[in-house]
Structure formats: C-alpha cells, structure tokens
Write an enzyme that holds these catalytic residues in place. Structure first.
Site, PDB file in Angstrom:
ATOM      1  N   GLU A 183       0.831  -1.214   0.000  1.00  0.00           N
ATOM      2  CA  GLU A 183       0.000   0.000   0.000  1.00  0.00           C
ATOM      3  C   GLU A 183       0.861   1.258   0.000  1.00  0.00           C
ATOM      4  O   GLU A 183       0.493   2.273  -0.572  1.00  0.00           O
ATOM      5  CB  GLU A 183      -0.928  -0.002   1.223  1.00  0.00           C
ATOM      6  CG  GLU A 183      -1.983  -1.094   1.187  1.00  0.00           C
ATOM      7  CD  GLU A 183      -2.987  -0.876   0.078  1.00  0.00           C
ATOM      8  OE1 GLU A 183      -2.644  -1.130  -1.095  1.00  0.00           O
ATOM      9  OE2 GLU A 183      -4.112  -0.457   0.361  1.00  0.00           O
TER      10      GLU A 183
ATOM     11  N   THR B  98      -5.702   9.036  -6.022  1.00  0.00           N
ATOM     12  CA  THR B  98      -5.729   9.072  -4.563  1.00  0.00           C
ATOM     13  C   THR B  98      -5.065  10.354  -4.066  1.00  0.00           C
ATOM     14  O   THR B  98      -5.523  10.973  -3.109  1.00  0.00           O
ATOM     15  CB  THR B  98      -4.999   7.832  -3.995  1.00  0.00           C
ATOM     16  OG1 THR B  98      -5.605   6.677  -4.559  1.00  0.00           O
ATOM     17  CG2 THR B  98      -5.125   7.755  -2.485  1.00  0.00           C
TER      18      THR B  98
HETATM   19  P1  ADP Z   1      -7.098   1.339  -5.189  1.00  0.00           P
HETATM   20  O1  ADP Z   1      -7.756   2.216  -4.131  1.00  0.00           O
HETATM   21  O2  ADP Z   1      -8.107   0.832  -6.162  1.00  0.00           O
HETATM   22  O3  ADP Z   1      -6.203   0.296  -4.623  1.00  0.00           O
HETATM   23  P2  ADP Z   1      -4.856   3.012  -5.558  1.00  0.00           P
HETATM   24  O4  ADP Z   1      -4.879   4.293  -6.329  1.00  0.00           O
HETATM   25  O5  ADP Z   1      -4.686   3.041  -4.088  1.00  0.00           O
HETATM   26  O6  ADP Z   1      -6.177   2.252  -6.009  1.00  0.00           O
HETATM   27  O7  ADP Z   1      -3.687   2.057  -6.091  1.00  0.00           O
HETATM   28  C1  ADP Z   1      -3.452   1.857  -7.398  1.00  0.00           C
HETATM   29  C2  ADP Z   1      -2.005   2.244  -7.708  1.00  0.00           C
HETATM   30  O8  ADP Z   1      -1.120   1.158  -7.397  1.00  0.00           O
HETATM   31  C3  ADP Z   1      -1.835   2.524  -9.183  1.00  0.00           C
HETATM   32  O9  ADP Z   1      -0.945   3.606  -9.322  1.00  0.00           O
HETATM   33  C4  ADP Z   1      -1.190   1.258  -9.716  1.00  0.00           C
HETATM   34  O10 ADP Z   1      -0.387   1.494 -10.843  1.00  0.00           O
HETATM   35  C5  ADP Z   1      -0.358   0.780  -8.523  1.00  0.00           C
HETATM   36  N1  ADP Z   1      -0.143  -0.690  -8.535  1.00  0.00           N
HETATM   37  C6  ADP Z   1       1.035  -1.332  -8.537  1.00  0.00           C
HETATM   38  N2  ADP Z   1       0.849  -2.660  -8.522  1.00  0.00           N
HETATM   39  C7  ADP Z   1      -0.473  -2.882  -8.504  1.00  0.00           C
HETATM   40  C8  ADP Z   1      -1.279  -4.055  -8.482  1.00  0.00           C
HETATM   41  N3  ADP Z   1      -0.761  -5.277  -8.483  1.00  0.00           N
HETATM   42  N4  ADP Z   1      -2.606  -3.891  -8.439  1.00  0.00           N
HETATM   43  C9  ADP Z   1      -3.161  -2.655  -8.434  1.00  0.00           C
HETATM   44  N5  ADP Z   1      -2.456  -1.511  -8.454  1.00  0.00           N
HETATM   45  C10 ADP Z   1      -1.116  -1.613  -8.491  1.00  0.00           C
END
Ligand code: ADP
Length: 306
Positions: free
Chosen positions: A128, A181
């Site tokens: 995260e 975010t």
């Molecule tokens: P969510 O709230 O849907 O998790 P976030 O914006 O917190 O979305 O996280 C998504 C971010 O994490 C994006 O920038 C994405 O490129 C990155 N990321 C890296 N690896 C992954 C993965 N395995 N799955 C989802 N997002 C990923």
C-alpha cells in the site's frame, strides 16, 4: 503443495465515519492470483492479465509486499506470481490491497503458514505504501481477515475484527472516471473542529456497536461522515444524486468508498441491495456516464483458496 490459486477480494475502506480506520471485505468482486514455488530464489511477477501494471517486482505492490515478508523469513525457494486483475486500479475498492494481500497470503500458505493473517497485514501494508505513499491498513486488513475491521492503531499495529450482521449487503458503483488518490487526499484539511470530531466519533462508536448488536437501524444512523465526504464528494460526478437514490431505495446508508470515485451503500437484505443497485444505475444511465456496479454480501472469510 507447489502452487496455490486465490480469490483476492475487493474491499470498501472508510465506511463514511471511519476514515482511515474502518473497512469491509466483499464477496463477489475481486481478483484472482496464482502463487507458485520456484527453484530460483526471490519473487517474480510473470503474468498480469486484465490491467496494464508493472511486472517489475519492486514496482508492483504484490512484489513489494512479498519482498517485505521474505525479509523476515528464510525461504528455501522463490516464488512466481500471476495476477488476474478484475478490480480496476484507482477505483477506490482496494485494487492494490487485493494484490498486496494475495501475494503475502499465497506465499505464507506455500511456506506452511509461519505467520498469522494478522501478522501478514504488516507486510501487505508495504504494498500500500508503494501505491499511495502511505502504509495504511484499512483495505489490506479486511482483505486478509474478512468481515469488518477496525485499525485501532497503525503504530503499533492493532487491528480488531468486528462481526458482520448476517443480512448486511453492500452495493458499490464505480463511475468510470479517473480520480487519483493523491488528488482525493489533497482536498482534505489537516485540522477538524471539536464539534465535527465529537459527531464523528459518536458515529464511529455507534457503527461498531450496531455491528456487534446486529442493530441495522443504528448502523444506518451512524453511517455519516462530517469531515471528509463534504470535501471529497464534489470530485465525484452525480454523488448527491446517487446517495439520494440509495436512500430512496431503502439503503441504511451511503458514502464514498475509499478515496473514490466508487460510491457504496449498505442495505439490510439482498433484495434491497439489488433495488439500490438499480436506482444507482438509473442515475448514471441518465447522466450517460459509464459505470460498473457490484452487489455483495459481506465476505466474512477474506482471501479464499480456490
Ligand atoms: P485502489 O484504491 O483501487 O487500490 P490506488 O490508487 O490506491 O487504487 O492504487 C493503485 C495504484 O497502485 C496505481 O498507481 C497502480 O499502478 C499501482 N499498482 C502497482 N501494482 C499494482 C497491483 N498489483 N494492483 C493494483 N495496483 C497496483
């Protein structure tokens, strides 16, 4: 066992009054993941289906979470990961958390479970941190533990699993717009008034009490957010109309899922949750805004082995 296939659930963080501390796990929305032992040590992401995300271990949340875990234990073998993305990144329903939690859960299983699910939360939080710059647990905790979770403290980590009333269903609509975010964070104020804080912690206490006592009315009365929703909801098209239609169709409460743009509602019973979904769909259909919608029971188990 050489390989394990997992269902990595979507999650709703915040739940109105519980900004950064409450979350719940969904049953019908989530990714799939395969974690496999390999003779080559370390962690490699060999396939990502359904999304354009980095394969490099250090750039993918699954890889970062896995590496954080392997720093704490000497594994005789390495791991390959295949990710089948069904939750869009940046949707506000825990796409990154599903991958972080899945990777550590799968590796733990292949190592014969040296860590408890609660201990895995700490490693998944490192994923995260890569996604949002902040090692928060409000999505990875419900993904790993299931049900509702409360992050009572993130340092030291203290997570409480809260029982979920049997008839509680979630409806989540994801308007297909991009909301970063970081943008959703930038509208927040760093201080709150004492009056708002009192209202908010009254509602958090009420929500937790309502969940323990299966008091659906109390859950509904407590699903309000004095602090974040008024600032963030302006970034989400049709937010007020969606929320209004959720209440009109019988939802107990409704608010922003995670940092948005998804909007959730909680309802008593599947029939009401489906009616809420229909009402939400109508709002976005009339606005000509594409969306995805999920109706789901609360998933009390969390990540599942398929
Ligand atoms: P969510 O709230 O849907 O998790 P976030 O914006 O917190 O979305 O996280 C998504 C971010 O994490 C994006 O920038 C994405 O490129 C990155 N990321 C890296 N690896 C992954 C993965 N395995 N799955 C989802 N997002 C990923």
């Amino acid at each position: 066992m050489n390989e394990i296939k997992l269902f990595c659930p979507a999650t709703i963080a915040n739940l109105s009054c519980g900004f950064d501390v409450l979350g719940l796990c969904l049953e019908t929305a989530g990714d799939e993941m395969i974690v496999r032992k390999s003779t080559e040590k370390g962690v490699r992401i060999i396939k990502i289906d359904g999304a354009d995300l980095p394969l490099e271990t250090e750039k993918n949340v699954a890889g970062v979470a896995a590496l954080a875990m392997l720093e704490q234990i000497d594994s005789p073998f390495g791991f390959e990961i295949e990710i089948y993305k069904r939750i869009k990144a940046g949707s506000g329903i825990g796409s990154s958390a599903a991958s972080s939690a899945g990777a550590v859960f799968g590796i733990n299983e292949l190592l014969d479970n040296p860590f408890t699910r609660k201990e895995l939360v700490l490693f998944a939080m490192q994923g995260e941190k890569l996604a949002s710059g902040n090692a928060h647990a409000d999505n990875v905790a419900p993904a790993l533990l299931g049900g509702f979770t409360l992050v009572r403290s993130s340092s030291p980590l203290d997570i409480v699993k809260i029982p979920s009333p049997i008839d509680l269903y979630a409806t989540v609509v994801h308007p297909q717009i991009e909301l970063k975010t970081s943008d959703a964070r930038s509208v927040l104020k760093q201080t709150v008034s004492l009056k708002s804080a009192i209202t908010q912690w009254g509602n958090v206490g009420g929500l937790v009490a309502g969940l323990y006592t299966q008091d659906y009315e109390l859950i509904g009365r407590s699903l309000h957010d004095e602090i974040v929703e008024p600032l963030r909801s302006v970034l989400i098209p049709g937010f007020d109309l969606i929320k209004k239609s959720a209440y009109t169709n019988g939802a107990l409460g409704s608010g922003i899922s995670g940092s948005g743009p998804s909007i959730f509602a909680l309802s008593k019973g599947l029939e009401t949750a489906n009616a809420v979904a229909k009402g939400m769909s109508k709002v976005y259909d009339e606005m000509n805004l594409p969306y995805e919608i999920h109706v789901s029971k609360v998933n009390d188990e969390g990540i599942k082995i398929i």
